[in-house]
Design a protein around this motif. Structure first.
Motif: not given
Length: 511
Positions: A50, A54-59, A126, A129-130
């Motif tokens: 991480y 995977r810095w694009k946060r999962r919803n 990170n 965040r996820n």
């Protein structure tokens, strides 16, 4: 390394051993339910993953039937995180400048530790965040990154009430021992610096529940303190579900399965390949000592060289195997035989035929390499007689080690990476063109990596370089094709067979 440094290293190793023994005892006594060593290694790699990806946060709301609630946006941890990153970078620079001349070994160790700590904090943040709070049906999951986790059912809740932080007479925070904190702020910082976010609500449970810590240790909790970003919305949903609770709810296992549909990599395959590569290192080290005198070239004793080589292979394999197994699913390649061991539904079709073909391809490849080598040796003035100096049993060990380690690096990692890059660049799925391009590039690099070995024995003329690229390129192309179209294990078998023919049988015919 001076005596003071040696004593410090020994003390650190001793402390680490004590800590490992404590973990082992806790595991055996049931205080820790999972293997703490495997779990810790898994979490460390997860955090590093991480840190870079995977810095694009999962919803979390994208998971069917699941509501997600974050807890990091309003937390003060972001600013503390930024401050800690800056502090680590500045401290790293100052320490390195100060120590690099006086204590270069300590300076290097401190540099590595500081770099690791920076990446670790990035990955930890990170991952937070996820890892939102998940509410699926009547099941609730509090997963605070890799730090701790608590799962429970709506029926476990006694009541939900406003939370307050209790203080001592001297102003210090009273830390409740039986509370689970749903907060991004690391608890260790709260204990040390008395820094915390403001808890909005607390969930009181009917009976004590078991939470899990970083090492998998159990902790009994009677309440959960909420520091989430949408406290009213979350508690409102919980209250509504408490009023309409149904025993026909989803199981907790279903929640976890939906949250983590597929792990980042197959950890069983990862550790199997890592162990196999360490075996390869153990096998090839004596061969490198006897054939190339590598220990003397590096100024090491034989035992020091073996330990050094094992450490090198372990570190390289740990990283490269992780990346390769992460990418391999995206490019539709695999490790079929090992997969079939752990997943009975993934049996290898026509296994016997493929094993025979692997040996046959290896034999043919070795034969072609020997033929080409003999054909070009005389014109290029190459003397192959030194290959007879190595005992046959060491050559067998070296053949095995080279097959495992080289196929893991040049085929599993390089070919997979090149195919993945090609897919990213062309925006197309895997096809024959990008597969053969990847195989060719990996074979070229594989051939080039043998330059140092050739340079140590021959004068590197243009003809010798071309011959080296040709001979090793033949094997690289064949083994690469076998990896792509059959699987890693079959490429290893073919490589091992070719090595046996070249290193063990071939020397018998050299006068």
């Amino acid at each position: 390394m001076d005596s003071q440094m040696m004593v410090s290293v020994i003390l650190l190793i001793a402390l680490a051993e004590v800590f490992l023994v404590v973990l082992l005892v806790f595991w055996k006594r049931g205080i820790i339910t999972e293997n703490p060593f495997a779990l810790t290694l898994k979490k460390e790699w997860q955090i590093l993953f991480y840190a870079f990806f995977r810095w694009k946060r999962r919803n979390g709301n994208s998971i069917e039937g699941t509501q997600a609630f974050s807890y990091y946006k309003t937390s003060n941890y972001f600013w503390l995180f930024v401050a800690l990153i800056h502090e680590q970078v500045l401290e790293m620079v100052v320490f390195h400048i100060y120590l690099k001349n006086e204590e270069p070994e300590i300076a290097t160790i401190m540099l590595v530790l500081h770099i690791y700590s920076v990446f670790y904090m990035m990955g930890d943040y990170n991952l937070i965040r996820n890892s939102p709070v998940l509410l699926n049906g009547n099941q609730v999951q509090f997963k605070i990154g890799a730090r701790r986790q608590l799962d429970f059912c709506i029926s476990d809740i006694e009541n939900i009430q406003p939370a307050t932080i209790k203080y001592k007479n001297n102003g210090g925070i009273i830390h409740e021992k039986d509370a689970f904190h749903v907060t991004a702020m690391p608890r260790i910082l709260t204990y040390i610096f008395e820094v915390t976010d403001e808890a909005s609500y607390e969930i009181v449970f009917k009976t004590p529940l078991h939470a899990r810590g970083y090492f998998g240790q159990k902790k009994t909790v009677r309440k959960a303190l909420l520091y989430i970003d949408q406290p009213e919305e979350f508690t409102g949903v919980l209250q509504e579900k408490m009023n309409t609770y149904s025993h026909h709810s989803n199981t907790l296992e279903e929640v976890v399965q939906k949250d983590e549909k597929v792990p980042v990599i197959d950890w069983k395959i990862y550790f199997s390949l890592l162990f196999l590569n360490l075996l390869g290192a153990v096998a090839i080290a004596p061969y490198a000592i006897a054939r190339e005198n590598m220990h003397q070239q590096m100024g090491l004793t034989e035992m020091e060289f073996v330990l050094y080589y094992l450490a090198q292979v372990f570190l390289e394999s740990a990283v490269l195997l992780f990346v390769a197994l992460w990418l391999i699913k995206k490019v539709e390649l695999g490790v079929p035989v090992i997969e079939s061991v752990f997943h009975k539904e993934k049996q290898v079709s026509h296994l016997s035929r493929k094993l025979i073909n692997s040996v046959l391809y290896g034999f043919l490849t070795g034969s072609v390499i020997i033929f080409v080598s003999l054909l070009i040796s005389t014109p290029l003035g190459i003397d192959n007689s030194s290959i007879k100096d190595t005992p046959w049993w060491l050559a067998v060990f070296g053949s095995f080690g080279a097959a495992v380690n080289e196929e893991s690096v040049f085929r599993l990692f390089l070919v997979t990476t090149f195919i993945w890059l090609s897919m990213k660049i062309t925006k197309k799925e895997t096809n024959g063109l990008n597969k053969w391009t990847a195989i060719s590039l990996a074979a070229l690099i594989f051939s080039g990596m043998h330059y140092s070995v050739a340079a140590a024995n021959f004068e590197m003329t243009l003809g010798v370089i071309g011959g080296m690229l040709l001979i090793n390129g033949i094997g690289g192309m064949v083994f690469g094709a076998m990896f792509v179209f059959m699987g890693l294990e079959f490429a290893i078998i073919a490589h091992f067979t070719a090595n046996i023919l070249i290193q063990v049988i071939g020397p018998l015919f050299i006068s």
